[in-house]
Design an enzyme around this catalytic site. Sequence first.
Site, PDB file in Angstrom:
ATOM      1  N   GLY A   1      14.799  47.702  27.109  1.00 55.14           N
ATOM      2  CA  GLY A   1      16.096  49.134  26.591  1.00 55.14           C
ATOM      3  C   GLY A   1      15.419  49.991  27.035  1.00 55.14           C
TER       4      GLY A   1
ATOM      5  N   SER B   1      18.505  44.361  31.412  1.00 54.74           N
ATOM      6  CA  SER B   1      19.428  42.768  31.862  1.00 54.74           C
ATOM      7  C   SER B   1      18.170  41.664  31.542  1.00 54.74           C
ATOM      8  CB  SER B   1      17.870  42.984  32.902  1.00 54.74           C
ATOM      9  OG  SER B   1      18.027  43.740  34.496  1.00 54.74           O
TER      10      SER B   1
ATOM     11  N   GLU C   1      -0.505  45.858  41.490  1.00 54.03           N
ATOM     12  CA  GLU C   1       0.910  46.109  42.724  1.00 54.03           C
ATOM     13  C   GLU C   1       1.928  46.401  42.950  1.00 54.03           C
ATOM     14  OE1 GLU C   1       2.439  45.215  46.094  1.00 54.03           O
ATOM     15  OE2 GLU C   1       2.224  42.504  45.377  1.00 54.03           O
TER      16      GLU C   1
HETATM   17  C1  LIG Z   1      20.684  45.302  38.849  1.00 52.89           C
HETATM   18  C2  LIG Z   1      20.337  46.208  37.577  1.00 52.89           C
HETATM   19  C3  LIG Z   1      19.258  45.408  36.807  1.00 52.89           C
HETATM   20  C4  LIG Z   1      18.858  46.844  36.345  1.00 52.89           C
HETATM   21  N1  LIG Z   1      17.893  46.429  34.981  1.00 52.89           N
HETATM   22  C5  LIG Z   1      17.327  47.379  34.136  1.00 52.89           C
HETATM   23  C6  LIG Z   1      16.869  47.357  32.800  1.00 52.89           C
HETATM   24  O1  LIG Z   1      17.075  46.096  32.198  1.00 52.89           O
HETATM   25  N2  LIG Z   1      16.648  47.991  31.774  1.00 52.89           N
HETATM   26  C7  LIG Z   1      16.743  49.084  31.820  1.00 52.89           C
HETATM   27  O2  LIG Z   1      16.600  50.309  31.012  1.00 52.89           O
HETATM   28  N3  LIG Z   1      17.470  49.571  33.491  1.00 52.89           N
HETATM   29  C8  LIG Z   1      18.272  48.630  34.033  1.00 52.89           C
HETATM   30  N4  LIG Z   1      18.847  49.233  35.103  1.00 52.89           N
HETATM   31  C9  LIG Z   1      18.995  50.435  34.573  1.00 52.89           C
HETATM   32  C10 LIG Z   1      18.645  51.461  36.277  1.00 52.89           C
HETATM   33  O3  LIG Z   1      17.151  51.807  35.485  1.00 52.89           O
HETATM   34  C11 LIG Z   1      19.435  52.647  36.465  1.00 52.89           C
HETATM   35  O4  LIG Z   1      20.938  52.254  36.443  1.00 52.89           O
HETATM   36  C12 LIG Z   1      18.841  53.214  37.241  1.00 52.89           C
HETATM   37  O5  LIG Z   1      18.053  54.109  36.621  1.00 52.89           O
HETATM   38  C13 LIG Z   1      20.147  54.320  37.410  1.00 52.89           C
HETATM   39  O6  LIG Z   1      20.078  55.224  36.480  1.00 52.89           O
HETATM   40  P1  LIG Z   1      21.913  55.116  36.436  1.00 52.89           P
HETATM   41  O7  LIG Z   1      22.115  53.775  36.616  1.00 52.89           O
HETATM   42  O8  LIG Z   1      21.556  56.523  35.016  1.00 52.89           O
HETATM   43  O9  LIG Z   1      22.524  56.357  37.922  1.00 52.89           O
HETATM   44  P2  LIG Z   1      22.857  57.554  36.913  1.00 52.89           P
HETATM   45  O10 LIG Z   1      21.016  58.243  37.229  1.00 52.89           O
HETATM   46  O11 LIG Z   1      23.377  58.263  36.707  1.00 52.89           O
HETATM   47  O12 LIG Z   1      22.855  58.283  38.978  1.00 52.89           O
HETATM   48  C14 LIG Z   1      24.233  58.524  39.198  1.00 52.89           C
HETATM   49  C15 LIG Z   1      23.441  58.445  41.167  1.00 52.89           C
HETATM   50  O13 LIG Z   1      22.921  59.712  40.912  1.00 52.89           O
HETATM   51  C16 LIG Z   1      22.770  60.189  41.580  1.00 52.89           C
HETATM   52  N5  LIG Z   1      21.947  60.749  41.046  1.00 52.89           N
HETATM   53  C17 LIG Z   1      20.623  60.857  39.990  1.00 52.89           C
HETATM   54  N6  LIG Z   1      20.170  61.983  40.003  1.00 52.89           N
HETATM   55  C18 LIG Z   1      19.590  62.904  41.087  1.00 52.89           C
HETATM   56  C19 LIG Z   1      18.950  63.471  41.523  1.00 52.89           C
HETATM   57  N7  LIG Z   1      18.086  64.205  41.157  1.00 52.89           N
HETATM   58  N8  LIG Z   1      19.152  63.696  42.967  1.00 52.89           N
HETATM   59  C20 LIG Z   1      19.769  63.133  43.430  1.00 52.89           C
HETATM   60  N9  LIG Z   1      20.488  62.122  43.631  1.00 52.89           N
HETATM   61  C21 LIG Z   1      20.326  61.578  42.004  1.00 52.89           C
HETATM   62  C22 LIG Z   1      22.417  58.885  41.044  1.00 52.89           C
HETATM   63  O14 LIG Z   1      20.964  58.726  42.323  1.00 52.89           O
HETATM   64  C23 LIG Z   1      22.749  57.820  41.355  1.00 52.89           C
HETATM   65  O15 LIG Z   1      23.830  58.031  43.136  1.00 52.89           O
HETATM   66  C24 LIG Z   1      19.147  48.821  36.113  1.00 52.89           C
HETATM   67  C25 LIG Z   1      19.783  48.869  37.080  1.00 52.89           C
HETATM   68  C26 LIG Z   1      20.669  47.145  37.984  1.00 52.89           C
HETATM   69  C27 LIG Z   1      21.105  48.383  38.645  1.00 52.89           C
END
Ligand SMILES: Cc1cc2nc3c(=O)[nH]c(=O)nc-3n(C[C@H](O)[C@H](O)[C@H](O)COP(=O)(O)OP(=O)(O)OC[C@H]3O[C@@H](n4cnc5c(N)ncnc54)[C@H](O)[C@@H]3O)c2cc1C
Length: 402
Positions: free
Chosen positions: A131, A165, A248
């Site tokens: 989370g 997830s 790793e």
């Molecule tokens: C299949 C899957 C499983 C996941 N499982 C988990 C889980 O179990 N637990 C959990 O906590 N999270 C989980 N996540 C979440 C995942 O960690 C986040 O989706 C990821 O960190 C991106 O954050 P966001 O979705 O809020 O996108 P945002 O951070 O809002 O980004 C939106 C867009 O803006 C771009 N962007 C953002 N900041 C920048 C920057 N500084 N420079 C350039 N571009 C930028 C990003 O690349 C993206 O294209 C999961 C995600 C997926 C897809």
Amino acid sequence: MEFRDSPEEAAFRQEVRDFLARELPKGLGRPGEEEELWDGIDRYGFYREWTKKLAQKGWIAPHWPKEYGGAGLTVMQQFILNEEFARARAPRPGGVGVNYAGPTIILFGSEEQKREHLPGILSGEVIWCQGFSEPEAGSDLASLKTRAERQGDYYLVNGQKIWTSGAQFAHRMILLARTDPDAPKHKGISYFLVDMRSPGITVRPLYNMAGAPGFNQVFFDNVKVPRKDLLGEENMGWYYATKTLDFERSSIGAAMAQQNVLEDIVAVVRDRKKAGAPPRREVLWGLADRAIEAQVARLLCYRVVTLQAKGLVPNYEASTAKLYASELAQRVARTGLKVLGLYGLLDRQRKAGPEAAANRWAPLRGRLMRNYLWSVAATIAGGTSEIQRNIIAVRGLSLPRD
Ligand SMILES: Cc1cc2nc3c(=O)[nH]c(=O)nc-3n(C[C@H](O)[C@H](O)[C@H](O)COP(=O)(O)OP(=O)(O)OC[C@H]3O[C@@H](n4cnc5c(N)ncnc54)[C@H](O)[C@@H]3O)c2cc1C
């Protein structure tokens, strides 16, 4: 770097290969064969037994120290294990419990927490979820807003997590929540080991574009988390969360998986040639490009593990391997779907007869279509491709941030 195994590494690789040759049902993980393989076999029974066999060798958590039930493997041995399992398409139980919760508890947990949580992770009986992400905190995770207020012998948690997830199956969650809203954002966060059955927790599934409920929204409404479930010290959560990546992390599993998919596509093209339908030149070129890229992906992974084996912490090198392997998955799926055309969308062939036996019209049983839809997630989870490119540009190429 040295590509050949040392005598000890070669012996370990052989041990892993012998184990897989002996224990893994033949054809598991191979399209077409897998379905027939499971006819009359109890799938869940197999996974239960498989988990037990891996646990006996310490291979559920190969990176954990032996005293806690791991195998205490070196980084290089972990790499070999991951490479051989991926090559053989062998299932690996694990997930958040083995990879994040366990190592963090080993490093920072109390003796009671170790006794309470580690056995359940190793046996696979207690499933964990992570989370961390929130609607307004993903790439910039330290902006998270979920609050945990200390009230006597418990913390009162309110807020929302997203993309969690496996939360629908999980018994426990590693939760990052803000305990000091006045501190700088990285310094006011604490790390909790939350019981998912606590009153006030609501889990709502989110469906990904492959139609699977892979992740969830998790809501916390006045959830009481006992103080005993705080990990380490209050407000040190960010530090703990960043310290559990020592094992790793070369992405070799992801790279080998693409090699496997590519082999499956090549096998279809060969079969078609035998059946009198030679491939078009563009198909051959596409496959040749992917074959080169799969080799590049492997070499990038070798680079990361070589650094780790020397006691160095890979930085932009790990980002390079993750970025390349995850984007390669999309290219391989795209190339494969071009090769198969509309047949690539077919899940199975229902018509009886010899054609069905050869699975002529659904050669990979819809796998590439599913890979295509799933492969988008890999370029977001664990740090998006844009974030990896930022790291490579700034730390690898020493370019200014903006
Ligand atoms: C299949 C899957 C499983 C996941 N499982 C988990 C889980 O179990 N637990 C959990 O906590 N999270 C989980 N996540 C979440 C995942 O960690 C986040 O989706 C990821 O960190 C991106 O954050 P966001 O979705 O809020 O996108 P945002 O951070 O809002 O980004 C939106 C867009 O803006 C771009 N962007 C953002 N900041 C920048 C920057 N500084 N420079 C350039 N571009 C930028 C990003 O690349 C993206 O294209 C999961 C995600 C997926 C897809």
